[in-house]
Scaffold this active site. Structure first.
Site, PDB file in Angstrom:
ATOM      1  N   SER A 112       0.768  -1.191  -0.062  1.00  0.00           N
ATOM      2  CA  SER A 112       0.032   0.083  -0.102  1.00  0.00           C
ATOM      3  C   SER A 112       0.861   1.231   0.006  1.00  0.00           C
ATOM      4  CB  SER A 112      -0.861  -0.091   1.262  1.00  0.00           C
ATOM      5  OG  SER A 112      -1.755  -1.043   1.116  1.00  0.00           O
ATOM      6  N   HIS A 151      -3.679   0.332  -4.608  1.00  0.00           N
ATOM      7  CA  HIS A 151      -3.294  -1.015  -5.095  1.00  0.00           C
ATOM      8  C   HIS A 151      -3.944  -0.980  -6.554  1.00  0.00           C
ATOM      9  CE1 HIS A 151      -1.616  -3.615  -1.873  1.00  0.00           C
ATOM     10  NE2 HIS A 151      -2.306  -2.482  -1.224  1.00  0.00           N
ATOM     11  N   HIS A 179      -5.258  -9.689  -1.405  1.00  0.00           N
ATOM     12  CA  HIS A 179      -5.023 -10.184   0.311  1.00  0.00           C
ATOM     13  C   HIS A 179      -6.238 -10.979   0.702  1.00  0.00           C
ATOM     14  CE1 HIS A 179      -3.773  -6.042  -0.382  1.00  0.00           C
ATOM     15  NE2 HIS A 179      -3.165  -5.993   0.802  1.00  0.00           N
ATOM     16  N   TYR A 209      -7.748 -10.991   3.298  1.00  0.00           N
ATOM     17  CA  TYR A 209      -8.990 -10.198   4.072  1.00  0.00           C
ATOM     18  C   TYR A 209     -10.145  -9.835   3.035  1.00  0.00           C
ATOM     19  CZ  TYR A 209      -6.796  -5.705   3.065  1.00  0.00           C
ATOM     20  OH  TYR A 209      -6.279  -4.804   2.295  1.00  0.00           O
ATOM     21  N   GLU A 210      -9.604  -9.974   1.614  1.00  0.00           N
ATOM     22  CA  GLU A 210     -10.513  -9.453   0.835  1.00  0.00           C
ATOM     23  C   GLU A 210     -11.465 -10.837   0.267  1.00  0.00           C
ATOM     24  OE1 GLU A 210      -9.027  -6.800  -2.469  1.00  0.00           O
ATOM     25  OE2 GLU A 210      -7.312  -7.850  -1.625  1.00  0.00           O
ATOM     26  N   ALA A 242       3.048  -1.964   3.973  1.00  0.00           N
ATOM     27  CA  ALA A 242       2.832  -1.204   4.913  1.00  0.00           C
ATOM     28  C   ALA A 242       2.678  -1.786   6.200  1.00  0.00           C
ATOM     29  CB  ALA A 242       1.718  -0.226   4.374  1.00  0.00           C
ATOM     30  N   MET A 288      -0.716  -7.368   7.047  1.00  0.00           N
ATOM     31  CA  MET A 288      -1.696  -8.346   6.561  1.00  0.00           C
ATOM     32  C   MET A 288      -1.638  -8.903   5.365  1.00  0.00           C
ATOM     33  SD  MET A 288      -5.210  -5.589   7.446  1.00  0.00           S
ATOM     34  CE  MET A 288      -5.284  -4.734   8.973  1.00  0.00           C
ATOM     35  N   SER A 289      -0.174  -9.029   5.247  1.00  0.00           N
ATOM     36  CA  SER A 289       0.044  -9.570   3.831  1.00  0.00           C
ATOM     37  C   SER A 289       1.837 -10.491   4.078  1.00  0.00           C
ATOM     38  CB  SER A 289       0.268  -8.531   2.777  1.00  0.00           C
ATOM     39  OG  SER A 289       1.391  -7.711   3.090  1.00  0.00           O
ATOM     40  N   ASN A 331       2.364   3.571  10.701  1.00  0.00           N
ATOM     41  CA  ASN A 331       1.788   4.034  11.902  1.00  0.00           C
ATOM     42  C   ASN A 331       2.068   3.492  13.115  1.00  0.00           C
ATOM     43  OD1 ASN A 331      -0.017   1.589  10.681  1.00  0.00           O
ATOM     44  ND2 ASN A 331      -0.769   1.737  12.937  1.00  0.00           N
ATOM     45  N   HIS A 374      -6.525   3.813   6.990  1.00  0.00           N
ATOM     46  CA  HIS A 374      -5.729   3.266   5.597  1.00  0.00           C
ATOM     47  C   HIS A 374      -5.388   4.680   5.134  1.00  0.00           C
ATOM     48  CE1 HIS A 374      -4.566   0.405   2.546  1.00  0.00           C
ATOM     49  NE2 HIS A 374      -5.292   1.529   1.824  1.00  0.00           N
TER      50      HIS A 374
END
Length: 281
Positions: A32, A63, A85, A87-88, A115, A216-217, A240, A251
């Protein structure tokens, strides 16, 4: 898809070959806010994910959803401008198909970026971190990209994951950071499933088990790269601060941090590629 992995790889490769015969040495997955690196690729050929069987259109802001093949730092590269991802709603097989395709096209090195939230109390937003190791939380719970039938022509049934992130490539990244006058942190990355950001208790737990950055990746892609015999360099951009007392993550700040880090990140990756070109590694 697990039992048809070889067919899926072949179908994707055939589609890409309709656009170019370039043989990449290095595959790059851009996280990201980091896709601006693609703007520096020379002789670029762009292949939209929608033209590749098995490649999902990217729906996450930051993306773009396209492959870019060309030359960067004197090396033939294939860059993913956006990833899929877990989560998608995609299975781990789908998330990691692009890594299989990179290997089938000729790449033997993977540079994977993301990220991430910074858990190390001494770090700041905008820092870059070389991933020294990872903790793959979904994989530990059974959501693993190599689960199911194994095709021995692709890789071993039980691949080793010690030293998954290549020390020599890491040394190249460190040298590149020094030349750029930038600080390159080093630490452990943990992947959570997402899409929610971490609770305070989860942050404290991860910090307690030695995690420096969380996202998350990345972990499943690294596993498949190592399974396929590729060497891996992992870079996280700290976007962050993941601390119970810090403001809630969002995000938008991830993308903003990516924009700020653009020159330093691009310089670092391009320098690493130049070293690979110089040493033939």
């Amino acid at each position: 898809m697990t039992t048809n992995r070889t067919q899926a790889i072949a179908g994707a490769v055939a589609a890409i070959r309709q656009y170019t015969e370039r043989v990449p040495q290095v595959g790059i997955i851009l996280g990201s806010g980091l896709s601006q690196l693609v703007d520096h690729i020379q002789d670029a050929v762009v292949v939209p994910y929608t033209a590749i069987p098995g490649f999902a259109p990217s729906a996450v802001p930051g993306h773009r959803g396209e492959l870019v093949l060309g030359e960067l730092g004197g090396v033939s590269v294939l860059a993913m401008r956006g990833r899929f991802h877990f989560y998608e709603g995609y299975a781990m097989d789908e998330v990691t198909l692009p890594v299989h395709v990179m290997r089938a096209l000729g790449a033997d090195i993977l540079i994977v970026t993301n990220a991430a939230g910074g858990l190390n109390a001494n770090w700041q937003v905008g820092d870059l971190m070389r991933i020294s190791d990872h903790i793959f939380m979904p994989g530990m719970a059974g959501f693993h990209p190599l689960r199911g039938h194994n095709d021995d022509t692709l890789g071993p049934r039980f691949p080793a994951m010690l030293n998954a992130y290549d020390p020599e490539l890491g040394a190249m990244a460190k040298a590149a950071a020094e030349r750029a006058g930038a600080t390159l942190r080093e630490g452990v990355y943990a992947m959570l499933a997402g899409p929610s950001f971490e609770t305070g208790a989860e942050m404290n737990y991860l910090r307690g088990v030695g995690v420096d950055a969380v996202g998350m990746s990345t972990a499943p892609e690294t596993i498949v790269a190592r399974y396929r015999g590729m060497r891996v360099l992992g870079i996280s951009l700290i976007t962050n601060i993941a601390h119970p007392d810090a403001p809630p993550a969002n995000h938008e700040e991830v993308l903003e941090a990516g924009e700020t880090a653009k020159p330093m990140f691009s310089a670092l990756i391009t320098d690493v590629l130049s070293q690979i070109a110089a040493y033939g590694k």
